[in-house]
Design an enzyme around this catalytic site. Structure first.
Site, PDB file in Angstrom:
ATOM      1  NE  ARG A   1      41.008  13.175 126.287  1.00  0.00           N
ATOM      2  CZ  ARG A   1      42.343  13.270 126.321  1.00  0.00           C
ATOM      3  NH1 ARG A   1      42.966  11.636 126.383  1.00  0.00           N
ATOM      4  NH2 ARG A   1      43.241  14.045 126.357  1.00  0.00           N
TER       5      ARG A   1
ATOM      6  CG  HIS B   1      45.878  16.070 122.920  1.00  0.00           C
ATOM      7  ND1 HIS B   1      45.135  15.207 123.509  1.00  0.00           N
ATOM      8  CD2 HIS B   1      46.999  15.694 122.649  1.00  0.00           C
ATOM      9  CE1 HIS B   1      45.996  14.092 123.579  1.00  0.00           C
ATOM     10  NE2 HIS B   1      46.839  14.383 123.017  1.00  0.00           N
TER      11      HIS B   1
ATOM     12  CD  GLU C   1      49.845  11.996 127.952  1.00  0.00           C
ATOM     13  OE1 GLU C   1      50.944  12.118 127.271  1.00  0.00           O
ATOM     14  OE2 GLU C   1      49.390  10.952 127.976  1.00  0.00           O
TER      15      GLU C   1
ATOM     16  CG  ASN D   1      45.943  10.616 129.179  1.00  0.00           C
ATOM     17  OD1 ASN D   1      44.802  10.448 129.540  1.00  0.00           O
ATOM     18  ND2 ASN D   1      46.613  11.585 128.286  1.00  0.00           N
TER      19      ASN D   1
ATOM     20  CE1 TYR E   1      48.906   6.559 127.220  1.00  0.00           C
ATOM     21  CE2 TYR E   1      48.515   4.754 125.365  1.00  0.00           C
ATOM     22  CZ  TYR E   1      48.236   6.253 125.618  1.00  0.00           C
ATOM     23  OH  TYR E   1      47.447   6.883 124.937  1.00  0.00           O
TER      24      TYR E   1
ATOM     25  CD  GLU F   1      45.947  10.076 125.909  1.00  0.00           C
ATOM     26  OE1 GLU F   1      46.864   9.136 125.538  1.00  0.00           O
ATOM     27  OE2 GLU F   1      45.616  11.106 125.356  1.00  0.00           O
TER      28      GLU F   1
ATOM     29  CD1 TRP G   1      51.857  12.201 119.898  1.00  0.00           C
ATOM     30  CD2 TRP G   1      51.663  14.320 119.105  1.00  0.00           C
ATOM     31  NE1 TRP G   1      50.603  12.780 120.420  1.00  0.00           N
ATOM     32  CE2 TRP G   1      50.417  14.073 119.717  1.00  0.00           C
ATOM     33  CE3 TRP G   1      51.836  15.691 118.408  1.00  0.00           C
ATOM     34  CZ2 TRP G   1      49.345  15.165 119.925  1.00  0.00           C
ATOM     35  CZ3 TRP G   1      50.622  16.399 118.452  1.00  0.00           C
ATOM     36  CH2 TRP G   1      49.484  16.206 119.207  1.00  0.00           C
TER      37      TRP G   1
HETATM   38  C1  PNW Z   1      49.985  10.149 124.908  1.00  0.00           C
HETATM   39  N1  PNW Z   1      56.253   8.842 126.490  1.00  0.00           N
HETATM   40  O1  PNW Z   1      51.362  10.861 124.610  1.00  0.00           O
HETATM   41  C2  PNW Z   1      49.308  11.341 123.994  1.00  0.00           C
HETATM   42  O2  PNW Z   1      48.331  12.008 124.869  1.00  0.00           O
HETATM   43  C3  PNW Z   1      48.586  10.985 122.712  1.00  0.00           C
HETATM   44  O3  PNW Z   1      48.334  12.061 121.987  1.00  0.00           O
HETATM   45  C4  PNW Z   1      49.622   9.967 122.189  1.00  0.00           C
HETATM   46  O4  PNW Z   1      49.207   9.523 120.700  1.00  0.00           O
HETATM   47  C5  PNW Z   1      49.536   8.665 123.038  1.00  0.00           C
HETATM   48  O5  PNW Z   1      49.764   8.889 124.397  1.00  0.00           O
HETATM   49  C6  PNW Z   1      50.296   7.431 122.699  1.00  0.00           C
HETATM   50  O6  PNW Z   1      51.728   7.956 122.565  1.00  0.00           O
HETATM   51  C7  PNW Z   1      52.497  10.039 125.141  1.00  0.00           C
HETATM   52  O7  PNW Z   1      57.139   8.770 125.872  1.00  0.00           O
HETATM   53  C8  PNW Z   1      53.501  10.322 124.287  1.00  0.00           C
HETATM   54  O8  PNW Z   1      56.139   7.930 127.406  1.00  0.00           O
HETATM   55  C9  PNW Z   1      54.749   9.935 125.048  1.00  0.00           C
HETATM   56  C10 PNW Z   1      54.804   9.127 126.076  1.00  0.00           C
HETATM   57  C11 PNW Z   1      53.935   8.971 126.641  1.00  0.00           C
HETATM   58  C12 PNW Z   1      52.521   9.501 126.263  1.00  0.00           C
END
Ligand code: PNW
Length: 532
Positions: A78, A124, A171, A314, A316, A380, A438
């Site tokens: 991806r 993105h 996102e 996505n 986490y 993700e 970022w």
């Molecule tokens: C995602 N938060 O971003 C993005 O799709 C990716 O580009 C990034 O590198 C990855 O997750 C890891 O951070 C996020 O603040 C950025 O909760 C910030 C958040 C969640 C996802």
């Protein structure tokens, strides 16, 4: 009958990246500037003061990256396209840059030559600066919808013969809330005048989210009407969203968790993406936002409803939710990872917003499947080990916390598929490489491959080995086995031309090449010999 412990036959897995986070070469071959170029070069906007100008140099090292993917034996990759490489100024009447098309075309061909399925994100976050300057980018409703749909069309035309998996936008929550509310991501607009000279955090995030839905839906319309009948691909949007648990058993916090979920899918207050899947905005949203709440016309609703072939996920982490606070972007719910008894929900990552809690992943998969009844592509999922930047490479590659995270999530994935019957089609750990994270700059590392930014050497971490082995063991028996590849211990790029080699001041002396014992292994061996 025993529950199978294999993945479905068509399941695809691989690693994920995004153009701006890896490519570097921001001025090469006619690329126009993007909003992240300017933003990341502005002092104070990234944690380490670094920009995306070099990143992992993947615009130059793309063949090495693909060789690494092939060595990992992934089925898919991806990645995202940089809009301003393809249309440097971004607009529908602006010229297309053939060199940009050529780059991604060669890239796709090389993936296919290795039997790797391209999974392409069109957007993105790296909006062409030209469009920001012209009409404030995502705030310029009529223009951005047309310009984005045109850009998408250029990509379908150029690559759609070979690309069968499209993600329109990654996102949107981050573009809207972080980019136009909190002002911490490009273009950095906010009501906070210490951050930004312009912006209105009470209205702009909602407008941006609304316009993104429309732009996405119009690109999907173009694809379905003009390309899908012949190209026969899938297209959808991908949203960030984390699972929510009540902080404790008090009724108000049980409600808060439900609210957070109501609010947080797509990590969007008020389920802002229900229009895409269900065809309505939740009434509660209008109640709270009042006249700040945008709406669609009847014609627009017809384009928006049902505009995703799947649910792109996505995710986490999981948040413990407590009623209260005044953070509208979070739906007036407070998040914590600390339980009432003081214990932590899971292992803390490098970034404050992430802890390891795999059961939340399984529950989220079930929740989304029941709510939207669409196949889920996990696009993700990943973990940043705390302090990984501050330790020597030979320690960083032993990334136990990341392995632990993926042990949990892969089991949750398999249980959701085989025990719970959730229709899941893909899994893309974030990320193939450590990269430009970022606003964190390079201080936070999400890669399963360590990148030494001084030399641009890639070192596979133990988590990469864990995932490769796990997928080898859990792929469907009928999926053709790949010849067993040896994962390299490291890859120093060929010190070819340009700024890469000239800026490389390598702390690792001899260039180690695949198949040779790497410098790292030599260092490890030396340390072990010394200890013994
Ligand atoms: C995602 N938060 O971003 C993005 O799709 C990716 O580009 C990034 O590198 C990855 O997750 C890891 O951070 C996020 O603040 C950025 O909760 C910030 C958040 C969640 C996802």
């Amino acid at each position: 009958m025993a529950v199978p412990n294999k993945l479905p036959k068509d399941f695809i897995w691989g690693f994920a990246t995004a153009a701006f986070q890896i490519e570097g070469s921001t001025n090469a071959d006619g690329r126009g500037p993007s909003i992240w170029d300017e933003f990341s070069r502005t002092p104070g906007k990234t944690l380490d003061g670094k920009s995306g100008d070099y990143a992992t140099e993947s615009y130059k090292l793309w063949k090495e990256d693909i060789a690494l993917l092939a060595a990992y034996g992934v089925r898919s990759y991806r990645f995202s396209l940089s809009w301003s490489r393809i249309i440097p100024l971004g607009g529908r009447n602006d010229p297309v840059n053939l060199k940009g098309i050529e780059f991604y075309s060669k890239f796709i061909d090389e993936l296919l030559a290795h039997g790797i399925t391209p999974f392409v994100t069109l957007y993105h976050w790296d909006l062409p600066q030209g469009l920001q300057d012209r009409y404030n980018g995502w705030l310029g409703k009529d223009e951005i919808v047309k310009d984005y749909a045109n850009y998408a069309k250029v990509c379908f035309e150029a690559f759609g013969d070979r690309v069968k998996h499209w993600l329109t936008i990654n996102e949107p929550w981050c573009c809207a809330i972080l980019g136009h509310g909190r002002g911490v991501f490009a273009p950095g607009r906010s009501s906070d005048r210490n951050r930004s000279a312009e912006g209105d955090s009470s209205t702009e995030p909602w407008l941006v989210g609304h316009h993104i839905i429309l732009a996405h839906a119009h690109a999907v319309k173009v694809y379905r009407e003009e390309f899908k009948p012949t190209q026969k691909g899938q297209i959808g949007i991908t949203l960030n969203g984390d699972w929510a648990l009540p902080y404790d058993n008090t009724p108000e916090n049980i409600d808060a968790a439900q609210h957070a979920l109501d609010f947080a899918i797509g990590d969007y207050p008020f389920k802002l993406f229900d229009p895409v899947y269900l065809g309505f905005y939740p009434p509660y949203m209008r109640e709270v936002l009042g006249n700040r709440m945008p709406d669609f016309t009847e014609d627009e609703w017809r384009v928006v409803k049902g505009s995703s072939d799947f649910y792109g996920m996505n995710t986490y982490t999981t948040n413990l939710c407590r009623a209260g606070g005044d953070d509208e972007f979070q739906g007036n719910v407070e998040y914590t990872f600390t339980r009432p008894d003081g214990s932590q929900l899971g292992t803390q990552a490098h970034c404050a917003w992430l802890q390891d809690y795999p059961d939340g992943f399984r529950q989220l998969l079930n929740y989304i499947w029941k709510r939207y009844k669409l196949p889920i592509y996990v696009t993700e999922n990943g973990f940043a080990v705390k302090g990984e930047t501050d330790i020597p490479i030979e320690e960083a590659v032993k990334d136990f916390d990341r392995i632990h995270y993926f042990q949990g999530t892969t089991k949750a994935l398999l249980d959701a598929i085989n025990h719970d019957g959730v229709d899941i089609r893909s899994y893309f750990p974030w990320s193939l490489l450590d990269n430009f994270e970022w606003a964190d700059g390079y201080t936070t590392r999400f890669g399963v491959t360590y990148v030494d930014y001084e030399t641009q050497t890639r070192y596979p971490k133990d988590s990469a080995r864990f995932l490769v082995k796990w997928f080898n063991e859990h792929e469907h028996p009928e999926v053709a086995k790949r010849p067993k590849a040896k994962i390299p211990t490291s890859s120093l790029h060929l010190s070819s031309n340009g700024s890469v080699s000239s800026k490389a001041s390598s702390p690792t002396p001899a260039p180690s090449r695949w198949g040779f014992r790497s410098t790292v292994m030599k260092v490890v061996a030396a340390i072990l010999a010394f200890i013994r």
